[in-house]
Design a protein around this motif. Structure first.
Motif, PDB file in Angstrom:
ATOM      1  N   VAL A 194       0.835  -1.209   0.000  1.00  0.00           N
ATOM      2  CA  VAL A 194       0.000   0.000   0.000  1.00  0.00           C
ATOM      3  C   VAL A 194       0.866   1.253   0.000  1.00  0.00           C
ATOM      4  N   ASN A 195       2.029   1.170   0.605  1.00  0.00           N
ATOM      5  CA  ASN A 195       2.909   2.333   0.716  1.00  0.00           C
ATOM      6  C   ASN A 195       3.818   2.545  -0.498  1.00  0.00           C
TER       7      ASN A 195
ATOM      8  N   GLN B 106      -5.102  -1.817   6.617  1.00  0.00           N
ATOM      9  CA  GLN B 106      -5.014  -0.533   5.931  1.00  0.00           C
ATOM     10  C   GLN B 106      -6.312  -0.221   5.190  1.00  0.00           C
ATOM     11  N   ARG B 107      -7.419  -0.802   5.631  1.00  0.00           N
ATOM     12  CA  ARG B 107      -8.658  -0.747   4.865  1.00  0.00           C
ATOM     13  C   ARG B 107      -9.093   0.681   4.532  1.00  0.00           C
ATOM     14  N   ASN B 108      -9.089   1.567   5.494  1.00  0.00           N
ATOM     15  CA  ASN B 108      -9.565   2.930   5.239  1.00  0.00           C
ATOM     16  C   ASN B 108      -8.674   3.659   4.242  1.00  0.00           C
ATOM     17  N   GLN B 109      -7.376   3.443   4.341  1.00  0.00           N
ATOM     18  CA  GLN B 109      -6.449   4.062   3.401  1.00  0.00           C
ATOM     19  C   GLN B 109      -6.680   3.527   1.992  1.00  0.00           C
ATOM     20  N   VAL B 110      -6.874   2.211   1.878  1.00  0.00           N
ATOM     21  CA  VAL B 110      -7.128   1.595   0.565  1.00  0.00           C
ATOM     22  C   VAL B 110      -8.453   2.098   0.009  1.00  0.00           C
ATOM     23  N   HIS B 111      -9.464   2.211   0.872  1.00  0.00           N
ATOM     24  CA  HIS B 111     -10.772   2.707   0.440  1.00  0.00           C
ATOM     25  C   HIS B 111     -10.656   4.101  -0.179  1.00  0.00           C
ATOM     26  N   ARG B 112      -9.918   4.968   0.479  1.00  0.00           N
ATOM     27  CA  ARG B 112      -9.760   6.334  -0.041  1.00  0.00           C
ATOM     28  C   ARG B 112      -9.103   6.314  -1.419  1.00  0.00           C
ATOM     29  N   MET B 113      -8.116   5.452  -1.587  1.00  0.00           N
ATOM     30  CA  MET B 113      -7.419   5.370  -2.873  1.00  0.00           C
ATOM     31  C   MET B 113      -8.338   4.824  -3.962  1.00  0.00           C
TER      32      MET B 113
END
Length: 780
Positions: free
Chosen positions: A275-276, A378-385
């Motif tokens: 993700v990073n 990292q679900r919320n970060q992935v969702h935003r992307m």
């Protein structure tokens, strides 16, 4: 004649024993680490003599010459002819092994590959490949791309045909890491990726991606085809190992495992690493949503099932991928639009349908990786992307032309839990549905599955019902929703209603739609789906269709529960469809056939009944309540007690899983609502009477007491699970905890404590979770 025949037999036996002696010496040396460990240590004359008798095809001698010619600082360009000769001897066996679908390697079937491995060929080829990294002094040896490619192909063939080779390579951390560095070379990417995928699949431990040198720059150097292939490797590194179907799946076992391991797993760490990586998620979204040019002449299209039989062949698949890579290399600039490639001569080598299958196979891997990341920490970060890069609108544009094209006639559908290989198109559909489920589940981004016009419809529903609009709907960025009139959710419901009744897609379709409704019940969301005839379709499938699949029925029970919860309009529609006693009894029969499957629907009915009973001033509620068979049935205390008794009988702490723990929570909901009305002693007394009537005194209540102790152990440390319980039931989690504490009360005089209803002779309340109950229990 007899004497000559006998002498010939002894000679042959002697020669055979000589060959076996060489094999035995090598094997013993390899096991003990001393003596002869590879065939190159034998004299050439001896190898040549034995070769004629044993039919080794000259492999030991070739390996001996190769070893002598590949010492440090030697000119490796001169060994390519020997590598090619060995490769030709092994490649036919590998192709035969794959095409004939053999399950396990055997020496008799692949004698050349077996001989190659026995005489140290695998170790020698690993040394040759890694020679540049092992050379300290002087100029680094140069390995041509063709030489590396042939060496990798030989190792891959050995992995296919010879047992143990893959595991031995997987155990070499230095070699596995080295293979990743080779992927930067586009000309040998395919062979490297194929070998890595094979090796990682047998490793006991997941590789740590953060330990791969320059991983971010390596991934950024991939073109789109290479990135899609790389996702096949990533799927092994970001998924938790399959623990099988034994007791390791139980919540008790998982809880014990989590206690011993507080650090993130390797799979979770790898998810964070990916993700990073700058641009990684964006490129996956482009891969998942890029278009495929459809052929104008439908009659010329080859149906997908025609390719099914040989697409499972790994070697043919790899050859197909190679065509794509060669095709990409002809382009000076990379393009995500397939139409720009249509004029290239190379593409005409493949029929249009194969190009579509090619693209589908890419997308399966990409969607899988995105799905796993959506379920990670990292679900919320992935969702935003995914929202930012417009994954959902892109998939919506592909839905009719690629994702859910018309199913070919005569196609045999894959069923849930069926042990068979999926065709690419079936895998693609299932992975797409799993992604939608993960995307919508308990997340406000679920409204991106709708179009702007459908969002307006939801707002109108709230306005007409005089209900406050949910914040998540109000906050939805309309620039990121689906284009056109229909969003993905509406399209999904349309194909769901047309799906054959025995299709396994129904299970995944229902799960995806249900995830849109999960969480705090939304009146407008329910009405939106009711208007599209979803409730009537579900009832048809449960009552009238003859559906026998437990998986599909369970998914429909769960979806029906979310669709009807607290919604009086849904109960009115239910009563209109289930308009005869015969239909109603059929519906009850389906519910009672397996409470593990239907208990979420039972919970919905009990919760809705409790709310409707408090709305006596609402004329509409009173009218529906008086007419609805389902509400009238559940309003009878004896029926609720019957459900409670069976729900607490079919589970125990040792058998609790993520699938059946809902039975425990449904039991708790029934008792919480009884406690609200000061009827908890009545229910506990009824359970005690039932025990004695069934001649199992103490069994049910002791088991339920033990289950509630585990409930405290499991849920009081689970933020997500406790939030889900509160949102779905609209009962504060504090009340859940209080009710469990009351039921587990130690005071023998308490009328609301389970202990008060168990006679001393049958009391077994302090037993460890891991100990089986000494009492014989009741089963459904």
């Amino acid at each position: 004649m007899a004497t000559r025949s006998s002498g010939f037999s002894r000679t042959q036996t002697s020669r055979g024993n000589s060959c076996k002696n060489i094999f035995n010496k090598i094997r013993q040396g390899q096991i003990r680490g001393v003596g002869l460990t590879r065939g190159s240590q034998f004299p050439v004359a001896l190898l040549e003599e034995r070769d004629k008798r044993a039919q080794w095809q000259g492999i030991p001698v070739l390996l001996r010459r190769l070893h002598e010619s590949s010492h440090p600082n030697s000119d490796l360009s001169k060994i390519h002819s020997m590598v090619m000769e060995l490769s030709s001897l092994l490649s036919m066996e590998a192709m035969s092994f794959v095409t004939e679908e053999r399950k396990t390697p055997q020496e008799s079937i692949s004698p050349n590959t077996y001989t190659f491995d026995l005489f140290g060929g695998v170790d020698l080829f690993v040394e040759i490949l890694m020679r540049p990294t092992l050379t300290v002094q002087g100029d680094l040896p140069i390995l041509s791309d063709d030489l590396i490619k042939d060496c990798l192909s030989v190792l891959y063939n050995c992995c296919i045909c010879t047992e143990g080779v893959t595991k031995s390579l997987a155990a070499r951390e230095d070699f596995v890491t080295f293979l990743f560095t080779l992927m930067s070379n586009k000309k040998i990417f395919l062979q490297t990726a194929t070998l890595i995928e094979d090796i990682l699949s047998v490793r006991k431990e997941i590789i740590q991606l953060e330990e791969i040198p320059n991983l971010a720059s390596l991934v950024q150097s991939f073109n789109q085809q290479q990135l899609a292939n790389f996702c096949r490797i990533l799927s092994v590194t970001i998924s938790e190992p399959d623990v099988g179907v034994d007791d390791k799946h139980t919540l008790l076992a998982r809880s014990t495992q989590q206690k011993t391991s507080t650090c993130p797993s390797r799979a979770e760490s790898n998810q964070v690493t990916l993700v990073n990586i700058p641009g990684f998620i964006e490129r996956l979204c482009k891969l998942a949503t890029r278009k495929v040019t459809e052929a104008a002449d439908a009659s010329a299209r080859l149906e997908l099932e025609d390719w099914h039989s040989w697409l499972d062949n790994a070697l043919v698949l790899d050859a197909l991928m190679q065509l794509a890579i060669e095709e990409a290399e002809q382009s000076s600039t990379e393009s995500s639009d397939e139409s720009s490639l249509s004029s290239r001569p190379l593409r005409h080598r493949l029929p249009q349908s194969m190009k579509i299958v090619h693209e589908i196979m890419y997308k399966v891997e990409v969607l899988y990786v995105l799905c796993v990341l959506l379920m990670g920490r990292q679900r919320n970060q992935v969702h935003r992307m995914l929202a930012e890069f417009k994954l959902i609108p892109g998939l919506n544009n592909l839905f009719d032309k690629l994702i859910w094209r018309r199913q070919p006639s005569g196609h045999v559908l894959h069923r849930q839990n069926q042990n068979c290989d999926c065709s690419p198109e079936i895998s693609f559909k299932i992975q797409f549905l799993r992604l939608l489920q993960s995307f919508s589940d308990h997340h406000e981004n679920k409204y991106l599955l709708l179009s702007g016009q459908e969002l307006n419809e939801l707002s109108d529903i709230y306005l007409n019902a005089n209900v406050f609009e949910m914040e998540a709907l109000n906050n939805t960025d309309r620039n990121l929703v689906c284009d056109g009139k229909k969003g993905l959710l509406t399209r999904l419901i349309s194909v769901m209603k047309k799906e054959p009744i025995d299709s396994s897609f129904r299970f995944w379709q229902a799960r995806a739609v249900e995830s849109f409704l999960r969480g705090t019940p939304s009146y407008a969301d329910q009405v939106f789906l009711l208007r599209r005839g979803l409730l009537e379709h579900i009832l048809y499938c449960i009552i009238d269709s003859g559906c026998k699949s437990h998986d599909v029925l369970q998914s429909y029970f769960d979806l029906l529960g979310e669709l009807m919860k607290f919604n009086i309009d849904a109960f009115k529609r239910f009563n209109k469809y289930v308009n005869t006693e015969e239909k109603f009894q059929m519906f009850l029969t389906q519910i009672n056939s397996s409470l593990v499957d239907s208990n979420m629907l039972v919970r919905c009915i009990v919760l809705s009944l409790d709310r409707f009973e408090s709305q006596t001033n609402d004329v509409k509620v009173v009218e529906v309540f008086s007419e609805c068979r389902l509400l009238s049935h559940m309003a009878q205390v004896e029926n609720r007690l019957s459900f409670l008794f069976r729900l607490t009988s079919i589970i125990n702490v040792q058998t609790l899983t993520q699938e059946n723990v809902s039975c425990l929570n449904t039991s708790l909901v029934i008792l919480m609502l009884a406690r609200r009305r000061d009827k908890l002693p009545l229910y506990l007394s009824a359970l005690r009477e039932k025990e004695y009537a069934e001649k199992y005194p103490g069994c049910l209540l002791n088991n339920f007491h033990n289950l509630l102790r585990f409930w405290q152990h499991h849920y009081l440390n689970k933020d997500k699970d406790s939030t889900c319980l509160e949102n779905s039931s609209c009962i504060p989690f504090t009340y859940w905890k209080e009710t469990v504490s009351v039921l587990l009360g130690s005071g023998r005089s308490s009328r609301c404590a389970i202990a008060s209803y168990i006679d001393e002779a049958y009391r077994d309340l302090d037993r460890d979770f891991l100990e089986p109950s000494p009492f014989r229990c009741i089963t459904e």
